[in-house]
Write a protein that holds these residues in place. Structure first.
Motif, short mmCIF file in Angstrom:
data_model
loop_
_atom_site.label_atom_id
_atom_site.label_comp_id
_atom_site.label_asym_id
_atom_site.label_seq_id
_atom_site.Cartn_x
_atom_site.Cartn_y
_atom_site.Cartn_z
N ALA A 29 7.72 17.26 43.99
CA ALA A 29 8.94 16.59 44.45
C ALA A 29 9.43 15.58 43.41
N ASN A 30 8.53 14.83 42.82
CA ASN A 30 8.93 13.87 41.80
C ASN A 30 9.50 14.56 40.57
N ARG A 31 8.89 15.67 40.16
CA ARG A 31 9.43 16.41 39.01
C ARG A 31 10.85 16.91 39.30
N GLU A 32 11.06 17.47 40.49
CA GLU A 32 12.39 17.98 40.84
C GLU A 32 13.40 16.85 40.99
N LEU A 33 12.97 15.72 41.51
CA LEU A 33 13.87 14.59 41.71
C LEU A 33 14.37 14.04 40.38
N HIS A 34 13.53 14.09 39.34
CA HIS A 34 13.89 13.51 38.06
C HIS A 34 14.32 14.54 37.02
N ASP A 35 14.40 15.81 37.41
CA ASP A 35 14.79 16.87 36.48
C ASP A 35 16.30 16.82 36.21
N PRO A 36 16.70 16.70 34.93
CA PRO A 36 18.13 16.60 34.62
C PRO A 36 18.85 17.95 34.62
N ARG A 66 30.45 10.15 37.76
CA ARG A 66 29.40 10.17 38.78
C ARG A 66 28.19 10.97 38.30
N LEU A 67 28.44 12.14 37.70
CA LEU A 67 27.34 12.98 37.21
C LEU A 67 26.62 12.34 36.02
N LEU A 68 27.35 11.69 35.14
CA LEU A 68 26.71 11.03 34.01
C LEU A 68 25.86 9.85 34.47
N ASP A 69 26.31 9.14 35.49
CA ASP A 69 25.50 8.07 36.08
C ASP A 69 24.21 8.63 36.67
N GLU A 70 24.33 9.74 37.37
CA GLU A 70 23.16 10.40 37.96
C GLU A 70 22.20 10.87 36.87
N LEU A 71 22.73 11.42 35.80
CA LEU A 71 21.90 11.88 34.68
C LEU A 71 21.16 10.70 34.06
N GLU A 72 21.84 9.60 33.86
CA GLU A 72 21.20 8.41 33.30
C GLU A 72 20.12 7.88 34.22
N ARG A 73 20.37 7.87 35.52
CA ARG A 73 19.38 7.42 36.50
C ARG A 73 18.13 8.28 36.43
N ARG A 74 18.30 9.59 36.34
CA ARG A 74 17.15 10.50 36.27
C ARG A 74 16.37 10.32 34.98
N ARG A 75 17.07 10.07 33.89
CA ARG A 75 16.38 9.88 32.61
C ARG A 75 15.60 8.57 32.58
N ARG A 76 16.14 7.52 33.19
CA ARG A 76 15.44 6.25 33.25
C ARG A 76 14.21 6.34 34.14
N ALA A 77 14.28 7.17 35.17
CA ALA A 77 13.16 7.29 36.13
C ALA A 77 11.98 8.07 35.55
N ARG A 78 12.21 8.80 34.50
CA ARG A 78 11.12 9.59 33.90
C ARG A 78 10.19 8.70 33.25
#
Length: 78
Positions: A29-36, A66-78
């Motif tokens: 679940a964590n991998r899928e949540l943070h997958d860009p 909105r999508l770029l913000d989401e992408l940045e959030r996922r990259r920071r969470a990795r």
């Protein structure tokens, strides 16, 4: 020492299986949540929609931000 440990922990065997499965599920679940990858695919689709005239420029920019913000959030969470 390993054999003695296994013998002492034998009564916990029914708990260790489900705990192991729960750990694997959490990892997945964590991998899928943070997958860009899904966000990148949506950005690609958004660009295609703009190029083909399916959406206007303002809608594109709003969704892209909105999508770029989401992408940045996922990259920071990795």
């Amino acid at each position: 020492m390993g054999l003695l440990r296994e013998i002492l922990l034998l009564p916990l065997a029914p708990v260790r299986g489900p705990a192991w499965i729960a750990d694997r599920l959490i990892d997945t679940a964590n991998r899928e949540l943070h997958d860009p990858t899904p966000v990148l695919a949506r950005l690609t689709e958004l660009n295609r929609a703009l190029e083909e005239g399916e959406i206007d420029r303002s809608s594109f920019e709003e969704q892209e931000e909105r999508l770029l913000d989401e992408l940045e959030r996922r990259r920071r969470a990795r």
